[in-house]
Scaffold this motif. Structure first.
Motif, PDB file in Angstrom:
ATOM      1  N   ALA A 164       0.839  -1.204   0.000  1.00  0.00           N
ATOM      2  CA  ALA A 164       0.000   0.000   0.000  1.00  0.00           C
ATOM      3  C   ALA A 164       0.873   1.252   0.000  1.00  0.00           C
ATOM      4  O   ALA A 164       0.599   2.221  -0.725  1.00  0.00           O
ATOM      5  CB  ALA A 164      -0.923   0.002   1.211  1.00  0.00           C
ATOM      6  N   GLY A 165       1.943   1.231   0.788  1.00  0.00           N
ATOM      7  CA  GLY A 165       2.855   2.374   0.797  1.00  0.00           C
ATOM      8  C   GLY A 165       3.540   2.563  -0.538  1.00  0.00           C
ATOM      9  O   GLY A 165       3.691   3.690  -1.026  1.00  0.00           O
ATOM     10  N   ALA A 166       3.948   1.446  -1.152  1.00  0.00           N
ATOM     11  CA  ALA A 166       4.615   1.527  -2.449  1.00  0.00           C
ATOM     12  C   ALA A 166       3.667   2.041  -3.525  1.00  0.00           C
ATOM     13  O   ALA A 166       4.047   2.865  -4.368  1.00  0.00           O
ATOM     14  CB  ALA A 166       5.163   0.154  -2.833  1.00  0.00           C
ATOM     15  N   LEU A 167       2.426   1.571  -3.505  1.00  0.00           N
ATOM     16  CA  LEU A 167       1.451   2.015  -4.495  1.00  0.00           C
ATOM     17  C   LEU A 167       1.083   3.485  -4.301  1.00  0.00           C
ATOM     18  O   LEU A 167       0.848   4.210  -5.268  1.00  0.00           O
ATOM     19  CB  LEU A 167       0.195   1.142  -4.425  1.00  0.00           C
ATOM     20  CG  LEU A 167       0.338  -0.276  -4.980  1.00  0.00           C
ATOM     21  CD1 LEU A 167      -0.920  -1.095  -4.681  1.00  0.00           C
ATOM     22  CD2 LEU A 167       0.607  -0.263  -6.476  1.00  0.00           C
ATOM     23  N   THR A 168       1.019   3.919  -3.044  1.00  0.00           N
ATOM     24  CA  THR A 168       0.737   5.330  -2.778  1.00  0.00           C
ATOM     25  C   THR A 168       1.824   6.209  -3.380  1.00  0.00           C
ATOM     26  O   THR A 168       1.547   7.260  -3.966  1.00  0.00           O
ATOM     27  CB  THR A 168       0.626   5.576  -1.263  1.00  0.00           C
ATOM     28  OG1 THR A 168      -0.519   4.877  -0.762  1.00  0.00           O
ATOM     29  CG2 THR A 168       0.468   7.065  -0.953  1.00  0.00           C
ATOM     30  N   ALA A 169       3.075   5.772  -3.251  1.00  0.00           N
ATOM     31  CA  ALA A 169       4.185   6.518  -3.851  1.00  0.00           C
ATOM     32  C   ALA A 169       4.066   6.568  -5.368  1.00  0.00           C
ATOM     33  O   ALA A 169       4.593   7.477  -6.014  1.00  0.00           O
ATOM     34  CB  ALA A 169       5.509   5.887  -3.446  1.00  0.00           C
ATOM     35  N   GLU A 170       3.353   5.613  -5.952  1.00  0.00           N
ATOM     36  CA  GLU A 170       3.141   5.573  -7.402  1.00  0.00           C
ATOM     37  C   GLU A 170       1.899   6.339  -7.834  1.00  0.00           C
ATOM     38  O   GLU A 170       1.563   6.377  -9.015  1.00  0.00           O
ATOM     39  CB  GLU A 170       3.009   4.113  -7.873  1.00  0.00           C
ATOM     40  CG  GLU A 170       4.265   3.286  -7.698  1.00  0.00           C
ATOM     41  CD  GLU A 170       5.322   3.584  -8.745  1.00  0.00           C
ATOM     42  OE1 GLU A 170       4.957   4.163  -9.796  1.00  0.00           O
ATOM     43  OE2 GLU A 170       6.498   3.250  -8.516  1.00  0.00           O
ATOM     44  N   GLY A 171       1.178   6.929  -6.874  1.00  0.00           N
ATOM     45  CA  GLY A 171       0.010   7.735  -7.203  1.00  0.00           C
ATOM     46  C   GLY A 171      -1.324   7.035  -7.090  1.00  0.00           C
ATOM     47  O   GLY A 171      -2.342   7.561  -7.533  1.00  0.00           O
ATOM     48  N   TYR A 172      -1.358   5.841  -6.471  1.00  0.00           N
ATOM     49  CA  TYR A 172      -2.604   5.085  -6.368  1.00  0.00           C
ATOM     50  C   TYR A 172      -3.404   5.406  -5.100  1.00  0.00           C
ATOM     51  O   TYR A 172      -4.508   4.896  -4.939  1.00  0.00           O
ATOM     52  CB  TYR A 172      -2.315   3.581  -6.400  1.00  0.00           C
ATOM     53  CG  TYR A 172      -1.930   3.053  -7.756  1.00  0.00           C
ATOM     54  CD1 TYR A 172      -2.872   2.444  -8.587  1.00  0.00           C
ATOM     55  CD2 TYR A 172      -0.630   3.168  -8.228  1.00  0.00           C
ATOM     56  CE1 TYR A 172      -2.515   1.947  -9.831  1.00  0.00           C
ATOM     57  CE2 TYR A 172      -0.256   2.680  -9.475  1.00  0.00           C
ATOM     58  CZ  TYR A 172      -1.207   2.080 -10.273  1.00  0.00           C
ATOM     59  OH  TYR A 172      -0.851   1.599 -11.512  1.00  0.00           O
ATOM     60  N   ALA A 173      -2.857   6.197  -4.194  1.00  0.00           N
ATOM     61  CA  ALA A 173      -3.542   6.530  -2.931  1.00  0.00           C
ATOM     62  C   ALA A 173      -4.073   5.274  -2.265  1.00  0.00           C
ATOM     63  O   ALA A 173      -5.273   5.137  -2.005  1.00  0.00           O
ATOM     64  CB  ALA A 173      -4.677   7.529  -3.184  1.00  0.00           C
ATOM     65  N   ALA A 174      -3.182   4.337  -1.988  1.00  0.00           N
ATOM     66  CA  ALA A 174      -3.578   3.019  -1.481  1.00  0.00           C
ATOM     67  C   ALA A 174      -3.530   2.957   0.039  1.00  0.00           C
ATOM     68  O   ALA A 174      -2.826   3.720   0.701  1.00  0.00           O
ATOM     69  CB  ALA A 174      -2.670   1.943  -2.075  1.00  0.00           C
ATOM     70  N   SER A 175      -4.292   2.009   0.579  1.00  0.00           N
ATOM     71  CA  SER A 175      -4.287   1.767   2.029  1.00  0.00           C
ATOM     72  C   SER A 175      -4.542   0.283   2.256  1.00  0.00           C
ATOM     73  O   SER A 175      -5.128  -0.400   1.414  1.00  0.00           O
ATOM     74  CB  SER A 175      -5.360   2.601   2.731  1.00  0.00           C
ATOM     75  OG  SER A 175      -6.654   2.239   2.267  1.00  0.00           O
ATOM     76  N   ALA A 176      -4.080  -0.213   3.398  1.00  0.00           N
ATOM     77  CA  ALA A 176      -4.286  -1.617   3.755  1.00  0.00           C
ATOM     78  C   ALA A 176      -4.889  -1.687   5.148  1.00  0.00           C
ATOM     79  O   ALA A 176      -4.581  -0.877   6.016  1.00  0.00           O
ATOM     80  CB  ALA A 176      -2.966  -2.385   3.700  1.00  0.00           C
ATOM     81  N   SER A 177      -5.771  -2.652   5.358  1.00  0.00           N
ATOM     82  CA  SER A 177      -6.404  -2.803   6.667  1.00  0.00           C
ATOM     83  C   SER A 177      -6.667  -4.279   6.933  1.00  0.00           C
ATOM     84  O   SER A 177      -6.726  -5.096   6.017  1.00  0.00           O
ATOM     85  CB  SER A 177      -7.719  -2.021   6.733  1.00  0.00           C
ATOM     86  OG  SER A 177      -8.614  -2.471   5.725  1.00  0.00           O
TER      87      SER A 177
END
Length: 255
Positions: A164-177
């Motif tokens: 999720a952190g890696a995808l957020t850095a790519e612009g996907y605004a990701a989160s994991a729960s």
């Protein structure tokens, strides 16, 4: 530019100018900034005085909107080029849209081009060619995410959080729960949503990447490309480890 013009016409019809019963509050601020954006899109650059005159706003009012847009990264301020004799005082600043603001008010020109290219691939190479193209497109993303997850360990949920952190850095605004049945990876932005709506192979290739990176079987529950608000991927609590080919299950939640 047709779509932008249609949006402008709609906004002009619903947002009165100052002195004609203009609305007040946050909604009015957003509407005025939309109109500022449209003017800058059409004119390329303008001073605060020019924008204020066009919109019927006082210098203080237009300055307030421009300051907010500067803070949000929607406009840039530059010194106005002066030809010939320059009078006293500093030259007026001109405002231009940032690239990010242009993208938001664009007409998906690049999306249209990408869709046309994939249609050509499908006509000339068939569905398999589209799948191969989609896999190649996400391979670089997979490599970057894998590098960012080197220290995540082997636990699928821990890897999902790192992903999720890696995808957020790519612009996907990701989160994991963590949820009762396992884990959940959410992507709140999809850079290819308009294209993937016609070519789901892009979503399938991305899901396979998630499966490989997390190290287990996953289920794609929802996608922005199919009208959902978020791309949601479920990671079962006790799944079988991903085998060669990385089995991926896609489950639609709106049917």
């Amino acid at each position: 530019m047709k779509k932008a013009a249609e949006v402008s016409a709609h906004r002009s019809a619903t947002v009165p100018v100052a002195g004609q019963g203009a609305p007040t509050g946050l909604g009015a601020d957003l509407s005025t900034r939309d109109r500022v954006t449209q003017l800058l899109l059409e004119q390329g650059a303008a001073t605060a005085a020019q924008l204020g005159s066009a919109l019927g706003l006082s210098p203080a009012a237009i300055r307030r909107h421009l300051d907010a847009m500067l803070a949000d990264g929607d406009v840039l301020a530059r010194e106005q080029a002066v030809r010939g004799h320059r009078g006293r005082g500093r030259p007026a600043k001109v405002f231009v849209l940032t690239e990010a603001a242009r993208v938001r008010c664009g007409t998906h020109h690049y999306d249209n081009m990408a869709t046309a290219a994939l249609r050509w691939i499908a006509r000339n190479g068939g569905s398999q060619a589209v799948e191969t193209f989609a896999a190649e497109q996400v391979s670089a993303l997979e490599a970057r995410c894998r590098a960012a997850m080197e220290d995540a360990g082997d636990d699928p949920l821990a890897r999902a959080e790192a992903l999720a952190g890696a995808l957020t850095a790519e612009g996907y605004a990701a989160s994991a729960s963590v949820i009762a049945s396992g884990g959940q990876l959410c992507q709140h932005h999809c850079p290819v949503a308009h294209v993937a709506a016609e070519f789901p192979q892009l979503c399938e290739a991305e899901t396979e990447v998630i499966s490989r990176l997390v190290g287990t079987h996953v289920q794609r529950l929802a996608t922005i490309a199919h009208g959902d608000g978020v791309c949601t991927t479920h990671i079962p609590t006790q799944p079988g480890r991903a085998q060669s080919g990385n089995t991926v299950t896609t489950v639609r939640t709106d049917r």
